[in-house]
Write a protein that holds these residues in place. Structure first.
Motif, PDB file in Angstrom:
ATOM      1  N   LEU A 200       3.605  -9.685   8.254  1.00 16.26           N
ATOM      2  CA  LEU A 200       4.963  -9.519   7.755  1.00 16.26           C
ATOM      3  C   LEU A 200       5.012  -8.256   6.916  1.00 16.26           C
ATOM      4  O   LEU A 200       4.248  -8.097   5.954  1.00 16.26           O
ATOM      5  CB  LEU A 200       5.369 -10.726   6.902  1.00 16.26           C
ATOM      6  CG  LEU A 200       6.693 -10.599   6.130  1.00 16.26           C
ATOM      7  CD1 LEU A 200       7.873 -10.497   7.099  1.00 16.26           C
ATOM      8  CD2 LEU A 200       6.867 -11.773   5.179  1.00 16.26           C
ATOM      9  N   ASP A 201       5.910  -7.345   7.296  1.00 14.80           N
ATOM     10  CA  ASP A 201       6.109  -6.115   6.520  1.00 14.80           C
ATOM     11  C   ASP A 201       7.334  -6.282   5.641  1.00 14.80           C
ATOM     12  O   ASP A 201       8.459  -6.440   6.139  1.00 14.80           O
ATOM     13  CB  ASP A 201       6.301  -4.913   7.450  1.00 14.80           C
ATOM     14  CG  ASP A 201       5.037  -4.563   8.210  1.00 14.80           C
ATOM     15  OD1 ASP A 201       3.952  -4.990   7.762  1.00 14.80           O
ATOM     16  OD2 ASP A 201       5.130  -3.868   9.246  1.00 14.80           O
ATOM     17  N   LEU A 202       7.132  -6.253   4.323  1.00 18.23           N
ATOM     18  CA  LEU A 202       8.246  -6.352   3.385  1.00 18.23           C
ATOM     19  C   LEU A 202       8.935  -5.001   3.256  1.00 18.23           C
ATOM     20  O   LEU A 202       8.386  -3.952   3.617  1.00 18.23           O
ATOM     21  CB  LEU A 202       7.734  -6.816   2.020  1.00 18.23           C
ATOM     22  CG  LEU A 202       7.005  -8.171   2.001  1.00 18.23           C
ATOM     23  CD1 LEU A 202       6.504  -8.481   0.592  1.00 18.23           C
ATOM     24  CD2 LEU A 202       7.920  -9.280   2.503  1.00 18.23           C
ATOM     25  N   GLU A 203      10.154  -5.042   2.718  1.00 21.98           N
ATOM     26  CA  GLU A 203      10.913  -3.806   2.560  1.00 21.98           C
ATOM     27  C   GLU A 203      10.289  -2.937   1.459  1.00 21.98           C
ATOM     28  O   GLU A 203       9.689  -3.448   0.513  1.00 21.98           O
ATOM     29  CB  GLU A 203      12.378  -4.103   2.196  1.00 21.98           C
ATOM     30  CG  GLU A 203      13.195  -4.692   3.315  1.00 21.98           C
ATOM     31  CD  GLU A 203      12.931  -6.178   3.500  1.00 21.98           C
ATOM     32  OE1 GLU A 203      12.253  -6.755   2.618  1.00 21.98           O
ATOM     33  OE2 GLU A 203      13.369  -6.750   4.514  1.00 21.98           O
ATOM     34  N   PRO A 204      10.427  -1.604   1.564  1.00 21.61           N
ATOM     35  CA  PRO A 204       9.958  -0.727   0.484  1.00 21.61           C
ATOM     36  C   PRO A 204      10.641  -1.095  -0.829  1.00 21.61           C
ATOM     37  O   PRO A 204      11.825  -1.448  -0.859  1.00 21.61           O
ATOM     38  CB  PRO A 204      10.378   0.672   0.951  1.00 21.61           C
ATOM     39  CG  PRO A 204      10.469   0.565   2.435  1.00 21.61           C
ATOM     40  CD  PRO A 204      10.951  -0.830   2.713  1.00 21.61           C
ATOM     41  N   CYS A 205       9.881  -1.022  -1.913  1.00 24.08           N
ATOM     42  CA  CYS A 205      10.421  -1.390  -3.219  1.00 24.08           C
ATOM     43  C   CYS A 205       9.720  -0.583  -4.295  1.00 24.08           C
ATOM     44  O   CYS A 205       8.812   0.216  -4.020  1.00 24.08           O
ATOM     45  CB  CYS A 205      10.261  -2.891  -3.464  1.00 24.08           C
ATOM     46  SG  CYS A 205       8.560  -3.477  -3.308  1.00 24.08           S
ATOM     47  N   THR A 206      10.111  -0.814  -5.535  1.00 22.10           N
ATOM     48  CA  THR A 206       9.547  -0.063  -6.657  1.00 22.10           C
ATOM     49  C   THR A 206       8.151  -0.571  -6.995  1.00 22.10           C
ATOM     50  O   THR A 206       7.737  -1.656  -6.563  1.00 22.10           O
ATOM     51  CB  THR A 206      10.446  -0.192  -7.888  1.00 22.10           C
ATOM     52  OG1 THR A 206      10.427  -1.559  -8.332  1.00 22.10           O
ATOM     53  CG2 THR A 206      11.877   0.233  -7.568  1.00 22.10           C
ATOM     54  N   GLY A 207       7.437   0.208  -7.801  1.00 23.58           N
ATOM     55  CA  GLY A 207       6.103  -0.201  -8.220  1.00 23.58           C
ATOM     56  C   GLY A 207       6.118  -1.488  -9.023  1.00 23.58           C
ATOM     57  O   GLY A 207       5.222  -2.331  -8.873  1.00 23.58           O
ATOM     58  N   PHE A 208       7.126  -1.658  -9.876  1.00 25.19           N
ATOM     59  CA  PHE A 208       7.199  -2.888 -10.673  1.00 25.19           C
ATOM     60  C   PHE A 208       7.474  -4.101  -9.788  1.00 25.19           C
ATOM     61  O   PHE A 208       6.897  -5.176  -9.990  1.00 25.19           O
ATOM     62  CB  PHE A 208       8.300  -2.744 -11.728  1.00 25.19           C
ATOM     63  CG  PHE A 208       8.428  -3.944 -12.631  1.00 25.19           C
ATOM     64  CD1 PHE A 208       7.439  -4.257 -13.547  1.00 25.19           C
ATOM     65  CD2 PHE A 208       9.537  -4.773 -12.537  1.00 25.19           C
ATOM     66  CE1 PHE A 208       7.558  -5.373 -14.378  1.00 25.19           C
ATOM     67  CE2 PHE A 208       9.669  -5.882 -13.356  1.00 25.19           C
ATOM     68  CZ  PHE A 208       8.671  -6.190 -14.288  1.00 25.19           C
ATOM     69  N   GLN A 209       8.318  -3.913  -8.785  1.00 18.81           N
ATOM     70  CA  GLN A 209       8.589  -5.020  -7.872  1.00 18.81           C
ATOM     71  C   GLN A 209       7.349  -5.381  -7.059  1.00 18.81           C
ATOM     72  O   GLN A 209       7.085  -6.570  -6.822  1.00 18.81           O
ATOM     73  CB  GLN A 209       9.750  -4.647  -6.939  1.00 18.81           C
ATOM     74  CG  GLN A 209      11.105  -4.618  -7.630  1.00 18.81           C
ATOM     75  CD  GLN A 209      12.203  -4.096  -6.719  1.00 18.81           C
ATOM     76  OE1 GLN A 209      11.976  -3.207  -5.893  1.00 18.81           O
ATOM     77  NE2 GLN A 209      13.405  -4.653  -6.866  1.00 18.81           N
ATOM     78  N   ARG A 210       6.572  -4.365  -6.658  1.00 24.95           N
ATOM     79  CA  ARG A 210       5.339  -4.668  -5.936  1.00 24.95           C
ATOM     80  C   ARG A 210       4.367  -5.433  -6.831  1.00 24.95           C
ATOM     81  O   ARG A 210       3.669  -6.348  -6.370  1.00 24.95           O
ATOM     82  CB  ARG A 210       4.690  -3.375  -5.424  1.00 24.95           C
ATOM     83  CG  ARG A 210       5.468  -2.698  -4.309  1.00 24.95           C
ATOM     84  CD  ARG A 210       4.627  -1.672  -3.573  1.00 24.95           C
ATOM     85  NE  ARG A 210       4.134  -0.625  -4.460  1.00 24.95           N
ATOM     86  CZ  ARG A 210       4.833   0.462  -4.774  1.00 24.95           C
ATOM     87  NH1 ARG A 210       6.062   0.626  -4.284  1.00 24.95           N
ATOM     88  NH2 ARG A 210       4.330   1.366  -5.576  1.00 24.95           N
ATOM     89  N   LYS A 211       4.321  -5.085  -8.097  1.00 21.66           N
ATOM     90  CA  LYS A 211       3.451  -5.809  -9.031  1.00 21.66           C
ATOM     91  C   LYS A 211       3.867  -7.275  -9.124  1.00 21.66           C
ATOM     92  O   LYS A 211       3.015  -8.181  -9.089  1.00 21.66           O
ATOM     93  CB  LYS A 211       3.516  -5.145 -10.410  1.00 21.66           C
ATOM     94  CG  LYS A 211       2.710  -5.881 -11.475  1.00 21.66           C
ATOM     95  CD  LYS A 211       2.851  -5.194 -12.822  1.00 21.66           C
ATOM     96  CE  LYS A 211       2.107  -5.968 -13.904  1.00 21.66           C
ATOM     97  NZ  LYS A 211       2.226  -5.347 -15.232  1.00 21.66           N
ATOM     98  N   LEU A 212       5.176  -7.541  -9.204  1.00 25.00           N
ATOM     99  CA  LEU A 212       5.661  -8.924  -9.275  1.00 25.00           C
ATOM    100  C   LEU A 212       5.325  -9.684  -7.994  1.00 25.00           C
ATOM    101  O   LEU A 212       4.970 -10.874  -8.030  1.00 25.00           O
ATOM    102  CB  LEU A 212       7.173  -8.935  -9.512  1.00 25.00           C
ATOM    103  CG  LEU A 212       7.664  -8.414 -10.869  1.00 25.00           C
ATOM    104  CD1 LEU A 212       9.193  -8.415 -10.917  1.00 25.00           C
ATOM    105  CD2 LEU A 212       7.095  -9.235 -12.015  1.00 25.00           C
ATOM    106  N   ILE A 213       5.417  -8.985  -6.840  1.00 23.62           N
ATOM    107  CA  ILE A 213       5.101  -9.635  -5.564  1.00 23.62           C
ATOM    108  C   ILE A 213       3.627 -10.033  -5.533  1.00 23.62           C
ATOM    109  O   ILE A 213       3.272 -11.159  -5.159  1.00 23.62           O
ATOM    110  CB  ILE A 213       5.449  -8.702  -4.385  1.00 23.62           C
ATOM    111  CG1 ILE A 213       6.965  -8.514  -4.280  1.00 23.62           C
ATOM    112  CG2 ILE A 213       4.896  -9.259  -3.070  1.00 23.62           C
ATOM    113  CD1 ILE A 213       7.381  -7.473  -3.260  1.00 23.62           C
TER     114      ILE A 213
END
Length: 686
Positions: A200-213
């Protein structure tokens, strides 16, 4: 062969093999600028010392970028009596490897950019497809970071650095504004377990959002998932989620580590070519190459040291044997035959009598250069014609042998007097920087240092010294200059007449040097000592010095330079300068000494070098170079050449005198009899 980031990896083995089989290498560089100083005198002065010139170049030139590197390898074909060449033109640009890698800042000089643009230089290839690089310190730092992340992951502390160490121990705190976004991600991942798809490829997002993921998914799904951040060509980052079992996860982590290692090797980039040149120990030829050498070391090895002697040691580690064709063309026996030593004009003159253009063929698979089209200021082409110039001049030396020879090997002892001496531009009485020994120190008894108001111009200085005939003015800055008088006995007269002057001040060159040294010692005495909390004096180290020490330690581990073939007794007397003194000499102003004193002088010079591998070795102990057959097909030991036999040589003075008598009939008899009986005579006036 044009080499960019696109084809660099596929061409690397071709470059390695070309270097390995070559008899010598020619290099050239193109820069984004030359000097950031306010004027030319900020970079050059006619009476600079080698230390001053090096300091100026280091201060005013190293913030520019070497973004095109030319390399042309020359391999002699004994059967067909010609050279086979392999030219390479590398586009180089310091693309950052990742967010923690160096983000190099550099400057451009508008005149240099405008000039290169007028020559058809393709800047898009530099900035879009330039080959990245790291120096040794940067590479070591990134490898340490990578290893640290691996150790953290292996110990269960965390994966990449942007994951909290406690992320797997409890639910991550998600700010209110991101809860809906994280909830959608969790729903999509949960659905992944009910579908046949494993990725599953998630949508591009910010660095902070990637950290939360990462934090949320690692807590919610401790097993069965593998997460990895992927970057698109447009520099967008997204997370790829894979449904895996433990064995698949282990293999994917291993594959990821291998890929990281490969990417790090790619980030080292063009530095690998420079390492290969260094380790080959081959003769490296350039034209007016001091800046090329400094930039190559600065960008691809380590920051340049502050001290000139340290720079020489580093240079000998990176380039064990150098030869500057501009210096060679400015030296006997070429000086009287060559009227213009600029690269383009030199190449033209060396096609004419008494010289002969060398026979060369381009290797199969390489684009051939045509000198008639003059592709000047393309680094690969400039390296190519630099090599041609060297071959023409080297072969010309064979005409002085008995019997004459049409081919002179780059390993011949006839070439040794030109080794490791780099041409110094626009210095009146010091023609070169001696990389393997002390530099020439002219006495300069006829030189005055003049301080004056800022409003003064050159005409004011000529008027001030009008009573002393012809003078030469070398500006230092807006309020001082050197004035060279035509006769030494005029110096005291000038000093006496200026004793009561109010608007200007005159001192001898010797007094100027002494006062400058005293000021520097006083400054060092004030800055070098500081008291620590324990009451002990703390040593003062500059950041550049410590960086150099670190880089030198790395170099000792990674480089095994092959030294030149010159014997230890040849270094001091290789050239014929006899009106200069050396800092280590004991009152003697003559360069030529007997064997015992020469050996003692060499030992004194070498004792200053703490690293044993920096000392010059004899040819019989050199490694990495194979024997070169002579013209009769017999194999001679490395470093030797049939031209080395004493009975087969004549001095340049004898040969030049006999030729000039035949050609011009104007050669004075005293010129041939008064010159010292040395193999080379470096002229007193350049």
């Amino acid at each position: 062969m044009e080499v960019t980031r696109k084809n660099y990896k596929s061409c690397l083995n071709t470059v390695y093999s070309a270097i390995e089989e070559a008899d010598f290498l020619a290099i050239d560089g193109e820069f984004s600028g030359i000097s950031d100083g306010p004027n030319v005198s900020a970079l050059t002065n006619g009476l600079d010392t080698p230390e001053e010139r090096y300091t100026k170049l280091k201060k005013h030139s190293m913030d520019f970028l070497l973004f095109q590197f030319g390399l042309c390898t020359f391999t002699y074909d004994q059967t067909n009596s010609k050279y086979i060449i392999k030219p390479f033109n590398f586009y180089v640009f310091p693309k950052p490897f990742n967010r923690t890698s160096p983000d190099i800042k550099f400057i451009c000089q508008s005149s240099s950019i405008d000039f290169l643009a007028s020559q058809g230089f393709d800047f898009n290839k530099v900035f879009c497809h330039g080959i990245p690089y790291l120096n040794q310190e940067e590479e070591a730092h990134l490898r340490e970071q990578t290893e640290e992340r691996r150790n953290q992951h292996a110990n269960g502390v965390g994966t990449p650095s942007y994951i909290s160490p406690s992320s797997s121990k409890g639910p991550a705190h998600v700010p209110e504004e991101h809860k809906e976004f994280i909830s959608r991600v969790v729903d999509r991942v949960e659905a992944l377990f009910t579908k046949p798809d494993k990725t599953l490829d998630l949508e591009p997002c910010t660095g902070f959002q990637r950290k939360l993921i990462y934090q949320t998914l690692n807590w919610k799904f401790p097993k069965g998932l593998h997460l990895e951040t992927i970057e698109t060509e447009k520099k967008e980052r997204y997370i790829q989620v894979c449904r895996v079992d433990e064995e698949e996860k282990r293999k994917m982590e291993q594959h990821k580590q291998e890929r990281e290692q490969e990417e790090l090797n790619d980030a080292v980039g063009f530095s690998r070519v420079v390492h290969a040149i260094s380790k080959s120990g081959k003769l490296v030829v350039g034209h007016n190459m001091l800046l090329d050498v400094m930039h190559t070391i600065h960008q691809f090895y380590c920051p340049l040291p502050d001290d000139l002697q340290d720079f020489k040691e580093v240079t000998m580690c990176v380039f064990p044997r150098l030869l500057d064709t501009k210096l060679m063309a400015s030296t006997q026996p070429f000086k009287e035959l060559i009227t213009n030593t600029s690269l383009a004009e030199l190449e033209k003159q060396l096609k004419e009598t008494p010289f002969k253009a060398p026979q060369v063929d381009t290797a199969q698979g390489f684009p051939s250069y045509n000198t008639a089209q003059e592709q000047l200021h393309e680094a690969g082409y400039d390296a190519y014609i630099t090599g041609l110039c060297f071959v023409s001049m080297a072969n010309y030396l064979g005409s002085f042998l008995t019997p004459p020879k049409s081919y002179i090997s780059p390993r011949s002892k006839l070439i040794e007097p030109f080794f490791n001496k780099l041409f110094l531009m626009r210095i009146i009485d010091i023609p070169y920087l001696n990389v393997t020994g002390p530099d020439l120190q002219p006495k300069r008894d006829h030189v005055l240092h003049v301080s004056f108001p800022k409003e003064w111009k050159t005409s004011d200085l000529y008027q001030l010294f009008s009573a002393f005939g012809s003078i030469q003015v070398s500006w230092i800055d807006d309020t001082s200059a050197f004035v060279s008088l035509s006769q030494t006995d005029q110096v005291q007269i000038a000093m006496n007449t200026s004793r009561y002057a109010e608007s200007y001040r005159i001192q001898t060159y010797a007094d100027y040097v002494q006062n400058k040294q005293q000021q520097e010692e006083k400054k060092l005495g004030q800055t070098n000592k500081s008291w620590g909390e324990d009451g002990w004096v703390k040593p003062h180290f500059t950041s550049s010095a410590s960086t150099f020490a670190y880089s030198r330690a790395l170099r000792k581990r990674s480089i095994s330079p092959v030294h030149g073939e010159q014997g230890s007794g040849e270094l001091v007397s290789a050239d014929g300068w006899n009106q200069y003194s050396y800092p280590e000499s004991t009152g003697s102003k003559k360069m030529k000494t007997d064997d015992a004193s020469r050996r003692a002088h060499l030992e004194a010079v070498q004792s200053k070098t703490s690293e044993a591998w920096l000392k010059t070795t004899d040819a019989s102990h050199s490694s990495g170079l194979s024997p070169v057959p002579d013209e009769e097909g017999e194999s001679s030991p490395e470093g030797s050449d049939p031209a080395d036999n004493a009975e087969g040589t004549v001095t340049w003075q004898q040969a030049s005198a006999s030729r000039n008598r035949g050609q011009k009939g104007k050669k004075k008899k005293s010129e041939a009899t008064e010159s010292p009986p040395s193999l080379f005579e470096v002229p007193e006036v350049w």
